[in-house]
Design an enzyme around this catalytic site. Sequence first.
Site, short mmCIF file in Angstrom:
data_model
loop_
_atom_site.label_atom_id
_atom_site.label_comp_id
_atom_site.label_asym_id
_atom_site.label_seq_id
_atom_site.Cartn_x
_atom_site.Cartn_y
_atom_site.Cartn_z
N LYS A 1 32.56 55.55 30.95
CA LYS A 1 32.77 55.07 29.58
C LYS A 1 33.08 56.19 28.60
O LYS A 1 33.95 56.06 27.75
CB LYS A 1 31.51 54.34 29.10
CG LYS A 1 31.75 52.87 28.88
CD LYS A 1 30.59 52.24 28.16
CE LYS A 1 30.88 50.76 27.94
NZ LYS A 1 29.69 49.98 27.77
N LYS B 1 36.77 42.56 28.44
CA LYS B 1 37.14 42.12 27.10
C LYS B 1 37.79 43.25 26.31
O LYS B 1 38.42 43.03 25.30
CB LYS B 1 35.96 41.51 26.35
CG LYS B 1 34.67 42.24 26.44
CD LYS B 1 33.51 41.36 25.98
CE LYS B 1 32.23 41.76 26.65
NZ LYS B 1 31.20 40.75 26.63
N LYS C 1 38.50 46.31 36.38
CA LYS C 1 37.69 45.12 36.16
C LYS C 1 38.27 44.25 35.04
O LYS C 1 38.79 44.80 34.08
CB LYS C 1 36.28 45.59 35.74
CG LYS C 1 35.16 44.71 36.24
CD LYS C 1 33.82 45.29 35.84
CE LYS C 1 33.42 44.81 34.48
NZ LYS C 1 32.01 44.98 34.16
#
Length: 333
Positions: free
Chosen positions: A114, A200, A197
Amino acid sequence: MNKKKLVFSGVQPTGNLHLGNYLGALKNFVKLQDEAECIYCVVDLHAITVFQDPSDLKNNILETTAGFLATGLDYKKSIIFNQSSVSGHAELGWILNCVSKVGWLNRMTQFKDKVGKDKEKASVGLYIYPNLMAADILLYKSTHVPVGADQKQHLELCRDIAQKFNADFKKNLFPIPEPLIQKEMSRVMSLRDGMAKMSKSDESNYSRIDLKDSADEIIKKVKKAKSDSSSIPDNLKVLSEKPEALNLINIYTSLSDRSFDQTINEFKGKDYSHLKNKLSELLVEVICPVGKEIKKLLEDKSFLEKILREGTEKAKVIAERNLKEIKNVVGFF
Ligand code: TRP
């Protein structure tokens, strides 16, 4: 030690729920309701590890709650609440910060993925987020945790923390929670990139199916999804080299409650356009009613707030009882 099966899971209120949330988590949550005592939490404390606009956050908490109900969670059977309303999560989170190790957190791949090179700018909360997740689970002495495959490492950390706590304080206080990861559909991938993946945060709307998508949008997205120009093979080995095609097969398998072999037997030798037509039909049949229900529930926000308040009261009873015991074991008055 808790003998009964107690299920806990959490979903972050950070935006629209999508097909990945449904197949990877919510569908499983619903099934578990009849087998165990279940606690499902809208994890708003986790959401703010990355800045959230306050009014968006409020909306997203209610939208995630609506998603829970629309997919079939029953607030009379399961406890549904939002994390920040039960202060025990933050309190136990702190205690576990003092049990967990920097070395353990440094191994968490999600944090590394991340933040990339921007580690210095990430919030401290984002770094210690897995400890808070452990607190969520252990606060209720949960025994089983349904999660997507991406959370497996965090759950292993939770098990390590529980074991270390029990050993440090020489007390068998926490059960060691078991992950419940669905084999057939642990990871729903992007419709545009079979190695990423479904998320959103993906810029392309075509990468994911949102639960609130209309039938037309679903059909358009499936039509545009990447697949393969040759026909559908009869085995996993060949399919594995074509991740986008495999993803479509997996989604169909999971959504129709079939086994992988059943799907392959149905589609082998056929074109992907045939699979896509069937998949669109099935998605419209399963997802559209959920999306409509979410929209309907969002028209009555006070009802959703009431569900959360009632769930909070039930969660607090368990949390406060356990926290009292935990504090006593740690040596607090
Ligand atoms: N970290 C999880 C996710 O991002 C959400 C989560 C928070 C969770 N606390 C949890 C999941 C406890 C299971 C159990 O998906």
